[in-house]
Scaffold this motif. Structure first.
Motif, mmCIF file in Angstrom:
data_model
loop_
_atom_site.group_PDB
_atom_site.id
_atom_site.type_symbol
_atom_site.label_atom_id
_atom_site.label_comp_id
_atom_site.label_asym_id
_atom_site.label_seq_id
_atom_site.Cartn_x
_atom_site.Cartn_y
_atom_site.Cartn_z
ATOM 1 N N GLY B 86 26.978 106.456 75.832
ATOM 2 C CA GLY B 86 27.950 105.569 75.976
ATOM 3 C C GLY B 86 28.243 105.707 76.749
ATOM 4 N N ASN B 87 29.273 105.927 77.164
ATOM 5 C CA ASN B 87 30.194 105.917 78.856
ATOM 6 C C ASN B 87 29.592 107.025 79.973
ATOM 7 N N GLY B 88 28.482 108.102 79.023
ATOM 8 C CA GLY B 88 28.203 109.044 79.724
ATOM 9 C C GLY B 88 26.892 108.008 80.195
ATOM 10 N N PHE B 89 26.132 107.298 79.378
ATOM 11 C CA PHE B 89 24.862 106.567 80.303
ATOM 12 C C PHE B 89 25.029 106.072 80.799
ATOM 13 N N GLN B 90 26.231 105.102 81.152
ATOM 14 C CA GLN B 90 26.862 104.210 82.363
ATOM 15 C C GLN B 90 26.870 105.062 83.579
ATOM 16 N N ILE B 91 27.472 106.478 83.118
ATOM 17 C CA ILE B 91 27.500 107.014 84.504
ATOM 18 C C ILE B 91 26.208 107.826 84.652
ATOM 19 N N LEU B 92 25.040 107.981 84.128
ATOM 20 C CA LEU B 92 24.338 108.559 84.645
ATOM 21 C C LEU B 92 23.697 107.008 85.275
ATOM 22 N N LEU B 93 23.760 105.999 85.026
ATOM 23 C CA LEU B 93 22.908 104.373 85.280
ATOM 24 C C LEU B 93 23.247 104.318 86.462
ATOM 25 N N GLU B 94 24.440 104.737 86.840
ATOM 26 C CA GLU B 94 25.167 104.432 88.411
ATOM 27 C C GLU B 94 24.863 105.911 89.170
ATOM 28 N N SER B 95 24.441 106.633 88.816
ATOM 29 C CA SER B 95 24.077 107.682 88.948
ATOM 30 C C SER B 95 22.435 107.930 90.243
ATOM 31 N N GLY B 96 22.180 107.684 89.640
ATOM 32 C CA GLY B 96 21.206 106.736 89.318
ATOM 33 C C GLY B 96 20.050 108.097 88.826
ATOM 34 N N LEU B 97 20.537 108.632 88.388
ATOM 35 C CA LEU B 97 19.681 109.520 86.754
ATOM 36 C C LEU B 97 18.769 108.730 85.974
ATOM 37 N N LEU B 98 18.975 107.594 86.115
ATOM 38 C CA LEU B 98 18.208 106.747 84.918
ATOM 39 C C LEU B 98 17.266 105.474 85.614
ATOM 40 N N PRO B 99 16.902 104.914 85.588
ATOM 41 C CA PRO B 99 17.050 103.404 86.033
ATOM 42 C C PRO B 99 17.820 102.185 85.329
#
Lengths: 81, 233
Positions: B86-99
């Motif tokens: 959820g929000n953890g996924f969103q943080i990974l996206l914003e940090s560039g760790l996920l595309p």
């Protein structure tokens, strides 16, 4: 005191659900002339004085790093010194 | 085997993740405050759901500048397992760790209900205990789950098998009818190129015991345990 204004909205071609809902609401109020609505964000900042060029470059960097998400959003900025 | 549950100001699924790891899986777990700069003692990090920093600006946009995110980046670069829910996924996206990036649900509503997701790629470390094509019943609870990525990025992700879960019917049909939030290609969960970082919108920690209506989340948790114990198929 210098001032910056930043406008952010979803890129062209990316569906804007808020814009679509607002479009529907305007139409239901009888504003048939409205063809499309895009909803964005507006950010105002007060900045320490500096050269306009340098301030613009700093605010641009702020947009790239935090204020906008360049994957899905476009932004425009103006700086008044 | 030591899990870390990262706590940002505004996380609210941290307690559920901690509980499942400790009491359901029976493994060691500690909370990790977002100011921490060393996460090297852990084997797997969980970024839980919630609304970090009130979801101000964009979901995850401010949390990604928490000190712990740089530590997580180093941990992931070293091959450590990182899952954002959820929000953890969103943080990974914003940090560039996920595309990619997350947008508001197309229906503009917060959606909190069980959905079906199809396992697109049953592999280590996240889904080895499931089968490709298997349907899992796991709840979502989000306002911003409308995943988007540029077409060229998506194509590469498809080729590399980075798309792990898609929203589907109970029978496994992937179509717009079963897309709760407008996510492109019905995408519910993805990994990075290396496969050691997972982001997903459904909450496996809310579906890890039958009494809660589904224990399908255990397929994901058990896959992680299998990887960490070296029992991967």
């Amino acid at each position: 005191m210098a001032r910056a204004r930043v406008h952010i909205r979803l890129k062209e071609g990316i569906l804007d659900p808020q814009g679509k809902a607002t479009l529907g609401a305007l139409k239901s109020l009888g504003y048939e002339e409205v063809k499309d609505v895009r909803v964005g964000k507006y950010i105002e900042m007060e900045l320490e004085n500096g050269s306009k060029k340098q301030l613009e470059s700093r605010v641009n960097e702020m947009c790239e790093r935090l204020l906008a998400n360049p994957i899905i959003e476009d932004y425009w900025l103006e700086v008044e010194d | 085997m030591h899990f870390g549950v990262v706590v940002f100001p505004g996380s609210n699924c941290d307690g559920d993740c901690y509980y499942v790891i400790k009491d359901v899986l029976g493994k060691d777990v500690d909370y990790v405050w977002h100011k921490s700069t060393d996460v090297s003692r852990f084997d797997c990090l969980v970024l839980p759901g919630g609304s970090s920093y009130g979801d101000y600006l964009r979901t995850g946009a401010i949390a990604r500048f928490s000190p712990v995110v740089e530590a997580i980046r180093r941990f992931a670069e070293g091959g450590g397992l990182v899952v954002g829910i959820g929000n953890g996924f969103q943080i990974l996206l914003e940090s560039g760790l996920l595309p990619g990036a997350m947008m508001r649900n197309r229906g503009l509503k917060f959606i909190c209900r069980f959905v079906n997701i199809r396992v697109e790629n049953a592999c280590a470390p996240w889904t080895s205990m499931a089968k490709t094509g298997q349907v899992l019943r796991i709840p979502i609870a989000h306002n911003e789950g409308n995943y988007q990525a540029p077409p060229d990025v998506l194509e590469k992700m498809e080729e590399r098998g980075q798309i792990i879960f898609r929203y589907c019917s109970p029978e496994g049909e992937v179509s717009d009818e079963f897309n709760p939030n407008g996510a492109i290609g019905n995408i519910a969960g993805i990994t990075n190129e290396e496969g050691n970082v997972l982001g997903l919108m459904p909450h496996p920690e809310r579906a890890s015991e039958e009494i809660l209506g589904s224990s399908d989340g255990l397929f994901i948790w058990d896959s992680i345990l299998a990887k960490l114990e070296g029992n991967t198929k």
